[in-house]
Design a protein around this motif. Structure first.
Motif, mmCIF file in Angstrom:
data_model
loop_
_atom_site.group_PDB
_atom_site.id
_atom_site.type_symbol
_atom_site.label_atom_id
_atom_site.label_comp_id
_atom_site.label_asym_id
_atom_site.label_seq_id
_atom_site.Cartn_x
_atom_site.Cartn_y
_atom_site.Cartn_z
ATOM 1 N N ALA A 248 -20.029 -12.099 12.154
ATOM 2 C CA ALA A 248 -20.809 -13.248 11.852
ATOM 3 C C ALA A 248 -20.436 -14.436 11.056
ATOM 4 C CB ALA A 248 -22.033 -12.565 11.053
ATOM 5 N N LEU A 249 -19.603 -14.067 10.186
ATOM 6 C CA LEU A 249 -18.880 -14.948 9.423
ATOM 7 C C LEU A 249 -18.051 -16.053 10.083
ATOM 8 C CD1 LEU A 249 -18.099 -16.311 6.709
ATOM 9 C CD2 LEU A 249 -16.171 -14.879 6.512
ATOM 10 N N ARG A 250 -17.199 -15.530 11.154
ATOM 11 C CA ARG A 250 -16.511 -16.185 11.818
ATOM 12 C C ARG A 250 -17.264 -17.322 12.996
ATOM 13 N NH1 ARG A 250 -11.032 -12.374 12.442
ATOM 14 N NH2 ARG A 250 -11.140 -11.433 10.170
ATOM 15 N N ASN A 251 -18.351 -16.932 13.179
ATOM 16 C CA ASN A 251 -19.420 -17.578 14.010
ATOM 17 C C ASN A 251 -19.861 -18.750 13.285
ATOM 18 O OD1 ASN A 251 -19.002 -15.803 16.122
ATOM 19 N ND2 ASN A 251 -21.041 -14.910 15.756
ATOM 20 N N THR A 252 -19.569 -18.875 11.992
ATOM 21 C CA THR A 252 -19.833 -20.044 11.292
ATOM 22 C C THR A 252 -18.659 -20.811 11.075
ATOM 23 O OG1 THR A 252 -19.525 -19.113 9.029
ATOM 24 C CG2 THR A 252 -21.806 -18.656 10.056
ATOM 25 N N LEU A 253 -17.430 -20.684 11.480
ATOM 26 C CA LEU A 253 -16.485 -21.615 11.262
ATOM 27 C C LEU A 253 -16.051 -22.428 12.756
ATOM 28 C CD1 LEU A 253 -14.242 -18.813 9.501
ATOM 29 C CD2 LEU A 253 -15.577 -20.638 8.438
ATOM 30 N N ASP A 254 -14.932 -23.087 12.769
ATOM 31 C CA ASP A 254 -14.672 -23.478 14.054
ATOM 32 C C ASP A 254 -12.990 -23.685 13.863
ATOM 33 O OD1 ASP A 254 -14.685 -25.319 15.877
ATOM 34 O OD2 ASP A 254 -16.564 -26.232 15.316
ATOM 35 N N VAL A 255 -12.708 -24.349 14.738
ATOM 36 C CA VAL A 255 -11.051 -24.702 14.674
ATOM 37 C C VAL A 255 -10.290 -25.004 13.540
ATOM 38 C CG1 VAL A 255 -9.306 -25.981 16.079
ATOM 39 C CG2 VAL A 255 -11.064 -25.529 17.490
ATOM 40 N N LEU A 256 -11.150 -25.738 12.599
ATOM 41 C CA LEU A 256 -10.627 -26.411 11.582
ATOM 42 C C LEU A 256 -12.031 -25.553 10.605
ATOM 43 C CD1 LEU A 256 -9.501 -30.075 11.665
ATOM 44 C CD2 LEU A 256 -8.304 -28.006 12.238
ATOM 45 N N SER A 257 -11.184 -25.179 9.435
ATOM 46 C CA SER A 257 -12.233 -25.022 8.234
ATOM 47 C C SER A 257 -11.404 -24.944 7.006
ATOM 48 C CB SER A 257 -12.852 -23.358 8.465
ATOM 49 O OG SER A 257 -11.814 -22.565 8.545
ATOM 50 N N LEU A 258 -12.062 -24.914 5.828
ATOM 51 C CA LEU A 258 -11.543 -24.922 4.484
ATOM 52 C C LEU A 258 -11.549 -23.561 3.900
ATOM 53 C CD1 LEU A 258 -12.483 -28.267 3.018
ATOM 54 C CD2 LEU A 258 -10.169 -27.750 3.773
ATOM 55 N N SER A 259 -10.578 -22.934 3.305
ATOM 56 C CA SER A 259 -10.578 -21.654 2.461
ATOM 57 C C SER A 259 -11.422 -22.073 1.243
ATOM 58 C CB SER A 259 -9.235 -21.088 2.260
ATOM 59 O OG SER A 259 -8.623 -21.791 1.098
ATOM 60 N N LYS A 260 -11.700 -21.307 0.442
ATOM 61 C CA LYS A 260 -12.277 -21.381 -0.657
ATOM 62 C C LYS A 260 -11.089 -22.190 -1.844
ATOM 63 C CE LYS A 260 -11.334 -16.694 -2.400
ATOM 64 N NZ LYS A 260 -11.910 -15.393 -2.981
ATOM 65 N N ASP A 261 -9.886 -21.868 -1.375
ATOM 66 C CA ASP A 261 -8.933 -22.578 -2.265
ATOM 67 C C ASP A 261 -8.572 -24.060 -1.813
ATOM 68 O OD1 ASP A 261 -8.632 -20.533 -4.110
ATOM 69 O OD2 ASP A 261 -7.480 -19.491 -2.682
ATOM 70 N N GLY A 262 -9.383 -24.271 -0.761
ATOM 71 C CA GLY A 262 -9.037 -25.673 -0.237
ATOM 72 C C GLY A 262 -7.783 -25.845 0.814
ATOM 73 N N VAL A 263 -7.485 -24.838 1.159
ATOM 74 C CA VAL A 263 -6.397 -24.877 2.241
ATOM 75 C C VAL A 263 -7.118 -25.009 3.662
ATOM 76 C CG1 VAL A 263 -4.476 -23.313 3.357
ATOM 77 C CG2 VAL A 263 -4.894 -23.129 0.760
ATOM 78 N N LEU A 264 -6.512 -25.777 4.379
ATOM 79 C CA LEU A 264 -6.830 -26.027 5.707
ATOM 80 C C LEU A 264 -6.499 -25.018 6.731
ATOM 81 C CD1 LEU A 264 -8.168 -28.081 7.461
ATOM 82 C CD2 LEU A 264 -5.957 -29.249 8.183
ATOM 83 N N LYS A 265 -7.467 -24.290 6.963
ATOM 84 C CA LYS A 265 -7.609 -23.319 8.235
ATOM 85 C C LYS A 265 -7.357 -23.819 9.531
ATOM 86 C CE LYS A 265 -10.483 -20.300 6.473
ATOM 87 N NZ LYS A 265 -10.988 -18.828 6.346
ATOM 88 N N VAL A 266 -6.336 -23.409 10.229
ATOM 89 C CA VAL A 266 -6.521 -23.954 11.666
ATOM 90 C C VAL A 266 -6.331 -22.763 12.718
ATOM 91 C CG1 VAL A 266 -5.166 -25.363 13.087
ATOM 92 C CG2 VAL A 266 -5.043 -26.063 10.912
ATOM 93 N N SER A 267 -7.409 -22.754 13.368
ATOM 94 C CA SER A 267 -7.643 -21.568 14.446
ATOM 95 C C SER A 267 -7.799 -22.249 15.786
ATOM 96 C CB SER A 267 -8.982 -20.967 14.144
ATOM 97 O OG SER A 267 -8.963 -20.420 12.861
ATOM 98 N N PRO A 268 -6.410 -22.492 16.421
ATOM 99 C CA PRO A 268 -6.542 -23.086 17.774
ATOM 100 C C PRO A 268 -7.222 -22.474 18.878
ATOM 101 C CG PRO A 268 -4.086 -22.598 17.062
ATOM 102 C CD PRO A 268 -5.088 -22.293 15.830
ATOM 103 N N PHE A 269 -7.114 -21.091 18.631
ATOM 104 C CA PHE A 269 -7.664 -20.536 19.794
ATOM 105 C C PHE A 269 -9.176 -20.129 19.450
ATOM 106 C CE2 PHE A 269 -3.287 -19.646 20.461
ATOM 107 C CZ PHE A 269 -2.998 -19.863 21.682
ATOM 108 N N TYR A 270 -9.881 -20.673 18.509
ATOM 109 C CA TYR A 270 -11.144 -20.305 17.998
ATOM 110 C C TYR A 270 -12.221 -20.307 19.178
ATOM 111 C CZ TYR A 270 -15.460 -20.344 15.661
ATOM 112 O OH TYR A 270 -16.765 -20.099 15.102
ATOM 113 N N HIS A 271 -12.221 -21.058 20.274
ATOM 114 C CA HIS A 271 -13.338 -20.966 21.268
ATOM 115 C C HIS A 271 -12.818 -20.200 22.493
ATOM 116 C CE1 HIS A 271 -15.683 -23.770 19.265
ATOM 117 N NE2 HIS A 271 -15.028 -24.598 19.293
ATOM 118 N N TRP A 272 -11.745 -19.376 22.468
ATOM 119 C CA TRP A 272 -10.787 -18.939 23.768
ATOM 120 C C TRP A 272 -11.556 -17.421 23.655
ATOM 121 C CZ3 TRP A 272 -5.788 -19.812 26.094
ATOM 122 C CH2 TRP A 272 -5.426 -21.276 26.287
#
Length: 208
Positions: free
Chosen positions: A148-172
């Motif tokens: 459920a949590l991951r459904n609220t994210l996307d290809v790019l998101s920010l961690s709670k520490d401000g790190v840019l999370k990149v999930s290039p296969f998010y929609h696959w």
């Protein structure tokens, strides 16, 4: 470079349908200190191959809980050799034998013990890894539909520490990833166990 939530929202709209390698190349333009994390679960080979194909020596952080299946350990060794991964291994401070003697693997019906267990085998090693590497870009294989949590994210998101999370296969989906692996002759392994999740659609804690 720090991105605002609006910039990330706009970029996610642009990145939908863009090939993963283009997203990864874009992210490396902004990264001063990138890492990719893995647990060698099913389909992790996709993110490992895609990222290291763009930047060979990127640190690959593996937080090994100590409870992986023999299949996972063999799969990990195969991928480390095949992709020549720059592995940075992090393990819990307690051995499995020590923990088994005093606690075992608590179920989610005992949330206090399960939280302690999760902190010991997954969160503490992960926090230690992030403190040591101090990444500004974090490549991960999060995908829509996993929790459920991951459904609220996307290809790019920010961690709670401000790190840019990149999930290039998010929609696959799995079918698309199966084709990706087959085209590149990459192995996959489905016999995997995460003792902190219990249920497949339960969040493991790293992305909360």
């Amino acid at each position: 470079m720090k991105f605002t939530e609006q910039q990330i929202k706009d970029l996610n709209a642009q990145f939908k349908g863009i090939p993963p390698e283009e997203i990864i190349s874009w992210a490396f333009q902004y990264a001063k200190n990138a890492v990719v994390t893995t647990n060698f679960r099913p389909y992790e080979v996709a993110i490992l191959h895609a990222v290291t194909d763009v930047e060979k020596d990127v640190p690959v952080i593996w937080c090994d809980t100590g409870y992986n299946t023999p299949n996972t350990y063999r799969h990990a060794e195969e991928l480390i050799a095949k992709l020549d991964l720059n592995i940075k291994l992090y393990v819990p401070k307690q051995t499995v034998a020590h923990r088994d003697a005093v606690m075992g693997i608590p179920g989610i019906e005992d949330p206090t013990k399960h939280d302690i267990f999760t902190e010991q085998v997954k969160l503490e090693p992960f926090k230690r890894a992030m403190v040591e590497h101090k990444p500004d870009v974090w490549f991960t294989n999060l995908r829509k539909g996993q929790t459920a949590l991951r459904n609220t994210l996307d290809v790019l998101s920010l961690s709670k520490d401000g790190v840019l999370k990149v999930s290039p296969f998010y929609h696959w989906n799995d079918v698309q990833l199966d084709a990706y692996l087959a085209q590149r002759g990459l192995p996959n392994e489905h016999k995997y166990c995460d003792p902190t999740k219990v249920l497949e659609n339960r969040e493991c804690g790293l992305h909360n």
